[in-house]
Design an enzyme around this catalytic site. Structure first.
Site, PDB file in Angstrom:
ATOM      1  N   GLU A 279      -3.770  -0.079   4.870  1.00 19.93           N
ATOM      2  CA  GLU A 279      -3.307  -0.154   6.253  1.00 19.93           C
ATOM      3  C   GLU A 279      -4.362   0.278   7.233  1.00 19.93           C
ATOM      4  O   GLU A 279      -4.487  -0.284   8.325  1.00 19.93           O
ATOM      5  CB  GLU A 279      -2.036   0.692   6.430  1.00 19.93           C
ATOM      6  CG  GLU A 279      -0.831  -0.175   6.663  1.00 19.93           C
ATOM      7  CD  GLU A 279       0.461   0.583   6.928  1.00 19.93           C
ATOM      8  OE1 GLU A 279       1.305   0.589   6.026  1.00 19.93           O
ATOM      9  OE2 GLU A 279       0.593   1.140   8.038  1.00 19.93           O
ATOM     10  N   GLU A 282      -6.683  -2.501   7.635  1.00 15.54           N
ATOM     11  CA  GLU A 282      -6.033  -3.527   8.466  1.00 15.54           C
ATOM     12  C   GLU A 282      -6.044  -3.127   9.927  1.00 15.54           C
ATOM     13  O   GLU A 282      -6.329  -3.922  10.822  1.00 15.54           O
ATOM     14  CB  GLU A 282      -4.603  -3.694   7.959  1.00 15.54           C
ATOM     15  CG  GLU A 282      -3.871  -4.899   8.491  1.00 15.54           C
ATOM     16  CD  GLU A 282      -2.406  -4.918   8.035  1.00 15.54           C
ATOM     17  OE1 GLU A 282      -1.952  -3.937   7.404  1.00 15.54           O
ATOM     18  OE2 GLU A 282      -1.721  -5.908   8.316  1.00 15.54           O
ATOM     19  N   CYS A 299       6.545   0.700   5.467  1.00 20.88           N
ATOM     20  CA  CYS A 299       6.991   1.316   4.215  1.00 20.88           C
ATOM     21  C   CYS A 299       8.504   1.265   4.099  1.00 20.88           C
ATOM     22  O   CYS A 299       9.061   1.454   3.020  1.00 20.88           O
ATOM     23  CB  CYS A 299       6.576   2.780   4.163  1.00 20.88           C
ATOM     24  SG  CYS A 299       4.862   3.023   4.553  1.00 20.88           S
ATOM     25  N   SER A 319       2.482  -4.487   9.777  1.00 20.72           N
ATOM     26  CA  SER A 319       1.382  -4.448   8.821  1.00 20.72           C
ATOM     27  C   SER A 319       1.791  -5.355   7.666  1.00 20.72           C
ATOM     28  O   SER A 319       2.944  -5.412   7.295  1.00 20.72           O
ATOM     29  CB  SER A 319       1.191  -3.017   8.316  1.00 20.72           C
ATOM     30  OG  SER A 319       0.547  -3.023   7.066  1.00 20.72           O
ATOM     31  N   LYS A 358      15.933   0.616  -0.622  1.00 19.68           N
ATOM     32  CA  LYS A 358      14.998   0.202  -1.670  1.00 19.68           C
ATOM     33  C   LYS A 358      15.699  -0.685  -2.695  1.00 19.68           C
ATOM     34  O   LYS A 358      15.073  -1.529  -3.325  1.00 19.68           O
ATOM     35  CB  LYS A 358      14.394   1.430  -2.381  1.00 19.68           C
ATOM     36  CG  LYS A 358      13.437   2.253  -1.534  1.00 19.68           C
ATOM     37  CD  LYS A 358      12.130   1.535  -1.259  1.00 19.68           C
ATOM     38  CE  LYS A 358      11.258   2.323  -0.299  1.00 19.68           C
ATOM     39  NZ  LYS A 358      10.060   1.570   0.126  1.00 19.68           N
ATOM     40  N   GLU A 361      15.158  -3.851  -1.323  1.00 27.01           N
ATOM     41  CA  GLU A 361      13.750  -4.242  -1.321  1.00 27.01           C
ATOM     42  C   GLU A 361      13.308  -4.815  -2.656  1.00 27.01           C
ATOM     43  O   GLU A 361      12.598  -5.818  -2.704  1.00 27.01           O
ATOM     44  CB  GLU A 361      12.867  -3.041  -0.953  1.00 27.01           C
ATOM     45  CG  GLU A 361      11.407  -3.434  -0.740  1.00 27.01           C
ATOM     46  CD  GLU A 361      10.518  -2.279  -0.325  1.00 27.01           C
ATOM     47  OE1 GLU A 361      10.612  -1.203  -0.953  1.00 27.01           O
ATOM     48  OE2 GLU A 361       9.715  -2.456   0.607  1.00 27.01           O
ATOM     49  N   GLU A 366       9.800 -11.904  -2.930  1.00 28.33           N
ATOM     50  CA  GLU A 366       8.349 -11.633  -2.974  1.00 28.33           C
ATOM     51  C   GLU A 366       8.008 -10.612  -4.065  1.00 28.33           C
ATOM     52  O   GLU A 366       6.865 -10.533  -4.514  1.00 28.33           O
ATOM     53  CB  GLU A 366       7.859 -11.059  -1.638  1.00 28.33           C
ATOM     54  CG  GLU A 366       8.198 -11.875  -0.399  1.00 28.33           C
ATOM     55  CD  GLU A 366       9.549 -11.520   0.173  1.00 28.33           C
ATOM     56  OE1 GLU A 366      10.461 -12.358   0.026  1.00 28.33           O
ATOM     57  OE2 GLU A 366       9.713 -10.435   0.758  1.00 28.33           O
ATOM     58  N   CYS A 499      12.214   9.856   5.392  1.00 26.78           N
ATOM     59  CA  CYS A 499      12.796   9.681   4.055  1.00 26.78           C
ATOM     60  C   CYS A 499      13.506  10.927   3.538  1.00 26.78           C
ATOM     61  O   CYS A 499      14.382  10.826   2.677  1.00 26.78           O
ATOM     62  CB  CYS A 499      11.722   9.258   3.054  1.00 26.78           C
ATOM     63  SG  CYS A 499      10.780   7.844   3.628  1.00 26.78           S
TER      64      CYS A 499
END
Lengths: 573, 595
Positions: A279, A282, A299, A319, A358, A361, A366, A499
């Site tokens: 990151e 980037e 994230c 990102s 998650k 996710e 992907e 988190c």
């Protein structure tokens, strides 16, 4: 500050003028029962179980929404008050699924707790009862209205704090229910799976979609078992075993996982270091080319789904880097599988995450084939208990190589401001072209939901912002949409506190508790010699051996991702 | 000035000259007034034919009033079928004896004890005719108000001792006083939600004299500094909405709404209509405000009160339609004159919907202090033939009953509260000995628990259980323990509910238990309903009069009656569904009904 004196059960106590009775009572050791009261939300006065007697008032008053006045005489447990609370509970029980022993929240339910306190053995009301199909459609959250007491906490959190609007109130009177709009299921709704509703729910009406069964099956299969643990777990898992908030249990956590049968236990913080390296690379590139700014961290899968639904025209600001979990999962099934000579299909990777999102996710197309299951902090604790492991006394052990060493920067990912701070340590060095000895960017620390700062790095001015809760994220995105954003780099975490306050963390999520959890992570960071992601020798070795350049082609293939337009309005058409 | 804008003299002349009016408020239309109006118009009588509002004697609708050569005649129950006769009489300048009601309303017993000051234009003027309204004193109120300073106007309302007509009876002047002292943007709301079953006072006023309400709002806006107002009307009142909208438009066109009204710099007011959507709870002021803002109609805890923080966070003043009507009236007739009417604590008049088991039902306006008995017997004419009045229910679902032996009670906020009833918005339902008091409580409980917004546990769950218990009792399955449970639960719902709906929902139960405890006991102990209204407790028996014709057996839908021809027949109580068809059919008085 206007101070007044009120009389609490005969005793004079000091209070601030205009304070609610319940706040004064709690401060003075009287834990008035409550369902719908939440310190961070506007008082709605719905449950009426917090009622107290106030001299001069004919009716009982709700202590959550009645302000104190000079000389007010409050009584919190007269026979009339106790009778009112008892009848209130009986009414709730008369319209509740009373199969407690077979309920997810058995022994962890506030309705049960109060019913027990009031020794309710027989309910004097019987008649019609709410009956609804349980909604199991979501990857992350289960909705069971038969256990709902209509305290509205979930609705308030989802609409006012998260501004996701996945659930609301429908119909009226006895038929009132919490439901996604237009009779959608949870899976069809705009739910981003952040799980803040689960944290808020005092009964078993909302809880995580459990993967425990699948995991136990996997643990008993002949797969090669790998676990990865997210940064914040080490600061919260202890609470599930009665330890005080903020007790670091890193070593015990790893040992317990080993006892469960995992062959290798990797640290997601290691992947967090990789996230930072990618990151930062980037960001520096975008900053120098002055394009697609501000750049926003990715994230958080709840935040990502939020953006894909509501700000699909601004996805270029995200990102492209995967979340730490996804990075490590990708590496396990490619790099590590090759290294140990196993077919990735024979490896079962289980993520221990603070996060209900998650679970969504890992099912994104992907990431197909990467992580196999997600266990939340709470779920892991349950399995440890099922296996009768004595967590408190288990000796510590360390993560496994080659993906077990993390810098302090990777550790602080679990709290709001942590990702930003970790990133800045690397961005600064990259832009300056040298190892600056700066580690601490305290401006982005703390529990304010919006923290901004202007920093001077290598002669450039960079404006950064770190927010938590999606309501704050929405404000920033509106700014970006209107072309008025003053920032170059933004960190967004969907959950209050970051988190450490995730949907899979053990409730309650009071501010003091979240702060203690965050402190545990800070301590982990400051206790390490290695504090910058790009100085992690294991990370550097990985790049040298396998990934190539920071932000290079191989890195992009394995460690980056793309996003989907999930426009809500199109879905409703 | 008003006289420059509106032709007062022209209006006065129109009202005195030859004209025919037909009452076409909702009550009139329901009774069939529209075809009557059409036919009279087509008859080309050579004088204006106008639709007017409701004169209040709904039991006589449709009503046609004829002013001819200085002589007024009021005709009742004029229908499409008999209007031809009336038209002929008008043409030949004769009084139509068949349909004649009176020359002046006050000739009728119905009106003798009424004091129509707020309703004085209802049924008289064309509701949307500004000249006629002004001829009757309209807008003299606002003219008086703007000649004073705003604070003086507030003081006048305080001196008038006007109390809100929405149900709570809060002193209007006090409400305005607190509100007028707030700075910044302020809103005014006119509450026309009128959700009580059997209450249509607001509807009548909105349909029959909308300018009066708007004038009251203008006075309020001037006195308190609010510049934006909403009239919140229930969606089930289409004619009222239409009429109020048209009235607002007319005032806007005349410049009586907008900016710098009546030449007063800074006196601005815009009024919008906001329709409800079928929720009784939206008559509660905080739920109403939520509804206006497009939110769910949920009440909120108070404090903060609307005057502190209301619509969009700004100070808001909410008054009932009736209250604004009274404000205009007070300023038109003068504070001193107004003081002469009513009691010490409750000044002025109250508009009441007198409905139920009375000979004459409709909208009446009486001075405070009149007794219940006077209203029921002298104005209402008592119960229809064959039955006796038992009680009245006052205040709708939030109210209570007053038994016959307390009919000397004076109509006044305090006396009604002490008796366990409330003034409420003014619905007065007359009950006779065929009405079961447990059934009455059950009726209101059914209403309330259906209308509950569902937010707070006591109302949502508690009222549902109260209804279930009452239903159980009326089905003959109740126990004495159930009565105890009802009392306990009622006390809980009253003391713990969030808003007025829940807090007052148990009132009908508690009130009927207080005065008619005997009926409750009979229902649970003896399974007996003395009013004969609770079907499950009725028993039908065939007595010695039976000639064995078999008619009853033939109409019985449950096959419960057996017997041979010319032999006494027999009803099987197990099979009987208590429909009463046999009772209605028998020509020999052989079927007995007992409860």
């Amino acid at each position: 500050m206007d101070d007044v004196i009120i009389y609490l059960n005969g005793e004079p106590v000091k209070a601030e003028k205009g304070e609610m009775i319940i706040d004064v009572a709690r401060r003075n050791g009287i834990d008035v029962p409550h369902f719908c009261w939440n310190k961070r939300l506007e008082r709605i006065g719905a449950c009426r179980i917090c009622v107290v007697e106030v001299e001069g008032h004919e009716r009982l008053v709700a202590s959550c929404s009645t302000p104190v006045a000079e000389g007010m005489k409050v009584k919190t447990h007269t026979p009339r008050v106790l009778e009112a609370r008892r009848i209130n509970l009986e009414l709730l029980l008369a319209n509740h699924d009373l199969n407690c022993t077979a309920c997810r929240m058995n022994l962890d339910c506030r309705l049960q707790e109060y019913a027990n306190d009031f020794m309710i053995e027989e309910v004097m009301f019987s008649g019609k009862k709410r009956h609804e199909e349980i909604d199991y459609s979501s990857t992350s959250i289960v909705r069971d209205n038969n256990k709902c007491i209509l305290c509205e906490q979930c609705v308030q959190v989802c609409n006012k704090i998260q501004t996701v609007y996945a659930i609301g109130l429908q119909r009226r009177g006895f038929n009132t229910r919490v439901h996604p709009p237009l009779d959608m299921s949870m899976a069809e709704s705009p739910c981003v799976n952040c799980g803040q509703c689960v944290v808020a729910c005092p009964t078993g009406a909302l809880h995580e979609k459990s993967s425990i069964k699948d995991v136990i099956e996997a643990l008993n299969s002949d797969k090669y078992l790998i676990a990865q643990t997210a940064p914040s777990i080490r600061a919260t898992l202890g609470e599930c075993f009665g330890m005080p908030a903020g007790t670091p249990v890193t070593g015990r956590m790893v040992s317990a996982l080993r006892d469960l049968g995992f062959h290798k236990i990797f640290d997601t913080d290691f992947a967090a270091d990789i996230t930072i390296v990618e990151e930062a690379t980037e960001f520096v590139k975008r900053f120098r080319e002055n394009r697609d700014l501000p750049m926003i961290t990715t994230c958080c899968p709840a935040w990502i789904k939020f953006a894909e639904q509501y700000y699909f025209n601004e996805l270029n600001h995200m990102s492209s880097c995967r979340s730490p979990q996804a990075i490590l999962a990708s590496l396990v099934k490619t790099y590590y599988a090759e290294r140990i000579g196993k077919d990735p299909k024979d490896i079962c990777l289980i993520d221990i995450m603070p996060c209900t999102a998650k679970k969504f996710e890992i099912q994104r197309p992907e990431f197909a084939g990467d992580a196999d299951y997600v266990l939340t902090t709470v779920e892991l604790a349950k399995i440890i208990k099922q296996y009768s492991i004595d967590f408190e006394n288990i000796p510590s052990s360390a993560f496994d190589n080659p993906m077990g060493t993390a810098s302090g920067a990777g550790d602080i990912f679990g709290k709001t401001g942590g990702v930003m701070e970790a990133a800045l340590r690397t961005v600064a060095d990259m832009m300056a072209g040298e190892d600056l000895t700066r580690f601490d960017y305290t401006v982005v620390r703390g529990m304010e939901t919006m923290k901004e700062a202007e920093l001077e790095i290598a002669g450039e001015k960079i404006r950064v912002c770190a927010v938590h809760t999606l309501g704050e994220a929405r404000k920033l995105l509106e700014q970006i949409k209107g072309g008025k954003s003053p920032y170059q780099f933004i960190e967004i975490m969907a959950c209050y506190g970051g988190c450490v306050g995730g949907g899979g963390q053990p409730p309650p999520h009071r501010k003091e508790i979240l702060e203690k959890r965050a402190q545990a992570l800070v301590k982990e960071d400051t206790g390490k010699g290695l504090r910058k992601s790009h100085q992690n020798p294991d990370v550097l070795r990985l790049y040298k051996e396998y990934l190539g350049e920071f932000g290079g082609a191989r890195a992009h293939q394995l460690l980056h991702t793309s996003y989907t337009n999930r426009c809500i309005i199109d879905k409703c058409r | 000035m008003i006289k420059d804008l509106i032709d007062r003299e022209g209006g006065a002349k129109a009202l005195e000259s030859d004209r025919v009016t037909v009452g076409i408020a909702t009550c009139g239309i329901a009774a069939g007034a529209m075809p009557v109006l059409e036919k009279i118009k087509k008859a080309n009588l050579g004088m204006p034919v106008e639709g007017v509002g409701c004169a209040g004697m709904c039991y006589n609708e449709p009503i046609v009033t004829v002013m001819q050569d200085g002589v007024k005649s009021v005709y009742k129950k004029v229908t499409e079928d008999n209007v031809g006769e009336l038209i002929d009489c008008i043409k030949s300048k004769k009084v139509c004896k068949k349909l004649f009601a009176c020359s002046e309303l006050t000739d009728l017993d119905y009106y003798k004890k009424q004091k129509r000051i707020v309703m004085k234009n209802c049924g008289l003027i064309d509701p949307l005719n500004l000249s006629q309204y002004c001829a009757m004193g309209g807008f003299s109120g606002i003219e008086l108000a703007v000649s004073k300073k705003p604070a003086e106007v507030v003081k006048m309302v305080l001196d008038a001792r006007l109390r809100g007509r929405g149900g709570a009876g809060f002193p209007t002047g006090l409400k305005w006083d607190i509100f007028s002292k707030k700075s910044g943007k302020k809103y005014l709301v006119c509450n026309g939600d009128e959700g009580d079953p059997g209450a249509f006072m607001n509807r009548t006023l909105m349909e029959s004299d909308p300018f009066r309400i708007l004038e009251g709002m203008m006075i309020a806006a001037y006195a308190t500094g609010a510049d934006e107002a909403f009239v919140y009307t229930r969606a089930e009142y289409p004619l009222a909405i239409e009429t109020m909208s048209a009235a607002i438009k007319i005032l806007q066109e005349k410049g009586l709404l907008g900016e710098n009204i009546l030449g007063k710099n800074g006196f601005n007011l815009s009024i919008k209509i906001k329709k409800g959507a079928g929720a009784f709870v939206c008559g509660e002021e905080t739920a109403l405000m939520n509804s206006i803002m497009g939110e769910r109609g949920y009440p909120l805890p108070r404090p903060p009160y609307p005057a502190e923080r209301g619509l969009w966070g700004k100070p808001t003043n909410i008054n009932n339609v009736g209250t604004f009507g009274h404000v205009a009236t007070v300023f038109q007739m003068g504070v001193e004159e107004y003081q002469k009417i009513g009691t010490e604590k409750s000044r002025g008049t109250k508009i009441i919907c007198l409905v139920g088991k009375v000979e004459r039902s409709g909208v009446v306006e009486v001075p405070m202090g009149i007794t219940i008995g006077e209203i029921v017997e002298e104005i209402g004419g008592g119960a229809p033939k064959g039955t006796e009045v038992k009680a009245v229910q006052s205040g709708g679902p939030a109210g209570g009953c007053i038994p016959k032996d307390m009919f000397d009670l004076k109509l006044d906020f305090e006396t009604l509260n002490d008796a366990g009833a409330i003034m409420g918005s003014g619905g007065l339902i007359v009950l006779d000995d065929e009405d079961c008091m447990v059934g009455v409580a059950k009726y209101f409980m059914n209403f309330t628990q259906e209308e509950s917004c569902g937010k707070c546990t006591p109302c949502r769950e508690g009222n549902t259980r109260l209804y279930e218990l009452l239903d159980k009792i009326t089905r003959g399955a109740g126990t004495e323990q159930d009565l105890k449970t009802i009392k306990k639960l009622s006390e809980f719902v009253k003391s713990c509910s969030l808003c007025g709906l829940g807090q007052n929902a148990p009132n009908p139960i508690l009130s009927t238990m207080r005065y008619f405890w005997g009926e409750y006991l009979e229902h649970v102990r003896d399974k007996h309903c003395r009013a004969g209204a609770c079907a499950s407790m009725l028993a039908y028996k065939i007595n010695e009069n039976c000639v064995g014709c078999g008619s009853c057996a033939r109409v019985c839908p449950a096959g419960a009656i057996s017997g041979s021809p010319k032999q006494k027949h027999f009803i099987d109580d197990e099979k009987c569904i208590k429909c009463g068809k046999c009772f209605e059919t028998c020509n020999f008085n052989a079927v007995e009904k007992s409860g």
